[in-house]
Design a protein around this motif. Structure first.
Motif, PDB file in Angstrom:
ATOM      1  N   LEU A 176      13.163  -3.218  45.741  1.00  0.00           N
ATOM      2  CA  LEU A 176      12.321  -3.873  44.741  1.00  0.00           C
ATOM      3  C   LEU A 176      12.787  -3.559  43.324  1.00  0.00           C
ATOM      4  O   LEU A 176      12.795  -4.420  42.437  1.00  0.00           O
ATOM      5  CB  LEU A 176      10.865  -3.437  44.926  1.00  0.00           C
ATOM      6  CG  LEU A 176      10.153  -3.968  46.178  1.00  0.00           C
ATOM      7  CD1 LEU A 176       8.774  -3.329  46.314  1.00  0.00           C
ATOM      8  CD2 LEU A 176      10.033  -5.493  46.108  1.00  0.00           C
ATOM      9  N   THR A 177      13.208  -2.318  43.118  1.00  0.00           N
ATOM     10  CA  THR A 177      13.685  -1.925  41.790  1.00  0.00           C
ATOM     11  C   THR A 177      14.947  -2.682  41.416  1.00  0.00           C
ATOM     12  O   THR A 177      15.090  -3.218  40.306  1.00  0.00           O
ATOM     13  CB  THR A 177      13.945  -0.414  41.750  1.00  0.00           C
ATOM     14  OG1 THR A 177      12.750   0.285  42.097  1.00  0.00           O
ATOM     15  CG2 THR A 177      14.396   0.021  40.368  1.00  0.00           C
TER      16      THR A 177
ATOM     17  N   PHE B 187      15.970  -5.497  42.644  1.00  0.00           N
ATOM     18  CA  PHE B 187      15.665  -6.926  42.514  1.00  0.00           C
ATOM     19  C   PHE B 187      15.089  -7.254  41.136  1.00  0.00           C
ATOM     20  O   PHE B 187      15.347  -8.310  40.570  1.00  0.00           O
ATOM     21  CB  PHE B 187      14.688  -7.339  43.612  1.00  0.00           C
ATOM     22  CG  PHE B 187      14.335  -8.793  43.585  1.00  0.00           C
ATOM     23  CD1 PHE B 187      15.214  -9.743  44.088  1.00  0.00           C
ATOM     24  CD2 PHE B 187      13.126  -9.222  43.052  1.00  0.00           C
ATOM     25  CE1 PHE B 187      14.889 -11.088  44.064  1.00  0.00           C
ATOM     26  CE2 PHE B 187      12.794 -10.562  43.020  1.00  0.00           C
ATOM     27  CZ  PHE B 187      13.681 -11.506  43.523  1.00  0.00           C
ATOM     28  N   SER B 188      14.292  -6.347  40.623  1.00  0.00           N
ATOM     29  CA  SER B 188      13.641  -6.597  39.333  1.00  0.00           C
ATOM     30  C   SER B 188      14.483  -6.143  38.142  1.00  0.00           C
ATOM     31  O   SER B 188      14.262  -6.587  37.021  1.00  0.00           O
ATOM     32  CB  SER B 188      12.278  -5.900  39.291  1.00  0.00           C
ATOM     33  OG  SER B 188      12.437  -4.489  39.452  1.00  0.00           O
ATOM     34  N   ARG B 189      15.454  -5.249  38.383  1.00  0.00           N
ATOM     35  CA  ARG B 189      16.278  -4.733  37.299  1.00  0.00           C
ATOM     36  C   ARG B 189      17.715  -5.188  37.508  1.00  0.00           C
ATOM     37  O   ARG B 189      18.473  -4.606  38.293  1.00  0.00           O
ATOM     38  CB  ARG B 189      16.206  -3.211  37.274  1.00  0.00           C
ATOM     39  CG  ARG B 189      14.831  -2.645  36.916  1.00  0.00           C
ATOM     40  CD  ARG B 189      14.555  -2.814  35.418  1.00  0.00           C
ATOM     41  NE  ARG B 189      15.555  -2.119  34.642  1.00  0.00           N
ATOM     42  CZ  ARG B 189      15.505  -0.823  34.320  1.00  0.00           C
ATOM     43  NH1 ARG B 189      14.485  -0.085  34.759  1.00  0.00           N
ATOM     44  NH2 ARG B 189      16.457  -0.271  33.588  1.00  0.00           N
ATOM     45  N   ALA B 190      18.147  -6.235  36.777  1.00  0.00           N
ATOM     46  CA  ALA B 190      19.511  -6.753  36.922  1.00  0.00           C
ATOM     47  C   ALA B 190      20.542  -5.747  36.443  1.00  0.00           C
ATOM     48  O   ALA B 190      21.659  -5.674  36.988  1.00  0.00           O
ATOM     49  CB  ALA B 190      19.657  -8.066  36.152  1.00  0.00           C
TER      50      ALA B 190
ATOM     51  N   ARG C 180      21.200  -3.304  39.155  1.00  0.00           N
ATOM     52  CA  ARG C 180      21.946  -3.963  40.235  1.00  0.00           C
ATOM     53  C   ARG C 180      23.423  -4.098  39.871  1.00  0.00           C
ATOM     54  O   ARG C 180      24.312  -3.837  40.685  1.00  0.00           O
ATOM     55  CB  ARG C 180      21.329  -5.331  40.531  1.00  0.00           C
ATOM     56  CG  ARG C 180      21.948  -6.014  41.747  1.00  0.00           C
ATOM     57  CD  ARG C 180      21.191  -7.264  42.141  1.00  0.00           C
ATOM     58  NE  ARG C 180      21.197  -8.279  41.102  1.00  0.00           N
ATOM     59  CZ  ARG C 180      20.163  -8.595  40.336  1.00  0.00           C
ATOM     60  NH1 ARG C 180      19.017  -7.946  40.488  1.00  0.00           N
ATOM     61  NH2 ARG C 180      20.245  -9.550  39.416  1.00  0.00           N
TER      62      ARG C 180
END
Length: 316
Positions: free
Chosen positions: A42-43, A45-48, A51
């Motif tokens: 989730l982290t 996915f929400s933080r490009a 990633r």
């Protein structure tokens, strides 16, 4: 119950308790790991930015492992070139038998005629058919130009600087190689093929016809003729097309009559001014000619012509 029985029962109870505890801990640990993974997913996915950082780290790690493997190969072979591990990937070759039947036939026929290995030719044939489909050009025409220009030598260079399979003027068309990494890509067979096709397209558009485009392509646009270049390309195109259509021994194209040769046209005799009937040309050694006049009754009488006939030679 004896003392020994009590000890045994206590040991079994302790073992069972420990086993249940270990199982419970394992379940709890797996649940904790699952929750941790879900949280990380989730982290990311929400933080490009996180990633991307993770991808960079993974890419660097994989590259380091690949370089280590390449160094190991270099040490074992005594070579200082670490890229030796990817030599097969760089080779421009494939098995002709993996091509469609018509393309394989063309590859084997060209290989035999031009004494080139069929494996690299298989790549060029496949690429020509693919590029031909994209550009609406006949792939056998593209192959014919390569055959005439370089005999499928990817390192060919002319005295004026034309380079590669399709003998592209690299200095003039440098911009067309920028997408492929620079002008040295002129010696990459597939790249040279694609750039050569682009140049051919421009020549055809400028000339308005295929034959005219070939004249532009060979650099004879401002010359009276192209030295037979277009005819040579079209003849090879004709042969390769026959092979692609299933003919193993292609026939030679029919020879076209020379444009400079004029047809022999017999002299045409113009009629005399005063007579309706046609009058043959007067002999050179006679001042008068005998003509046949037909009267209203249809009787023929001979008399000297009153006017000389005019003979005109007609040519193309």
């Amino acid at each position: 119950m004896t003392a020994s029985a009590k000890v045994a029962a206590g040991a079994r109870s302790l073992g069972s308790t420990l086993a249940h505890g270990i199982v419970a801990m394992a379940h709890n640990s797996l649940a904790l790991v699952g929750l941790l993974v879900a949280f990380c997913a989730l982290t990311l996915f929400s933080r490009a930015d996180l990633r991307n950082a993770g991808e960079d780290y993974l890419r660097t790690w994989l590259q380091a492992r690949q370089e280590s493997a390449a160094d190991a190969v270099a040490d074992s072979t005594g070579s200082t070139d670490a890229s030796i591990i990817a030599a097969v990937d760089r080779a421009t070759a494939t098995n002709p038998q993996q091509l469609p039947k018509n393309q394989a036939a063309v590859a084997y026929w060209l290989a035999k005629k031009y004494r080139v290995a069929p494996e690299p030719l298989a790549v060029l044939v496949s690429e020509a058919f693919q590029v031909g489909k994209e550009t609406k050009l006949d792939p056998t025409l593209i192959l014919a130009i390569m055959a005439v220009e370089s005999s499928f030598n990817p390192f060919a260079q002319s005295s004026v600087g034309a380079q590669g399979l399709m003998q592209v003027m690299t200095k003039i068309h440098t911009d067309k190689y920028e997408h492929f990494g620079g002008h040295f890509a002129a010696f990459d067979p597939v790249t040279n093929l694609r750039v050569g096709v682009k140049v051919l397209q421009e020549c055809i558009q400028r000339a308005g016809s295929l034959e005219g485009g070939l004249k532009y392509y060979v650099g004879a646009a401002n010359l009276p003729d192209d030295g037979g270049y277009a005819a040579k390309v079209m003849a090879e195109h004709f042969r390769i097309k026959q092979v692609a259509n299933g003919r193993s021994n292609p026939a030679e194209p029919a020879a076209k009559p020379s444009l400079s040769a004029k047809a022999s046209v017999p002299a045409v005799t113009m009629p005399a001014v005063q007579n309706k009937a046609p009058v043959p040309a007067a002999p050179a050694d006679s001042a008068t000619a005998t003509v046949a006049l037909v009267d209203k009754a249809g009787a023929a009488t001979a008399q000297p012509a009153k006017t000389e006939s005019t003979t005109v030679a007609m040519g193309s």
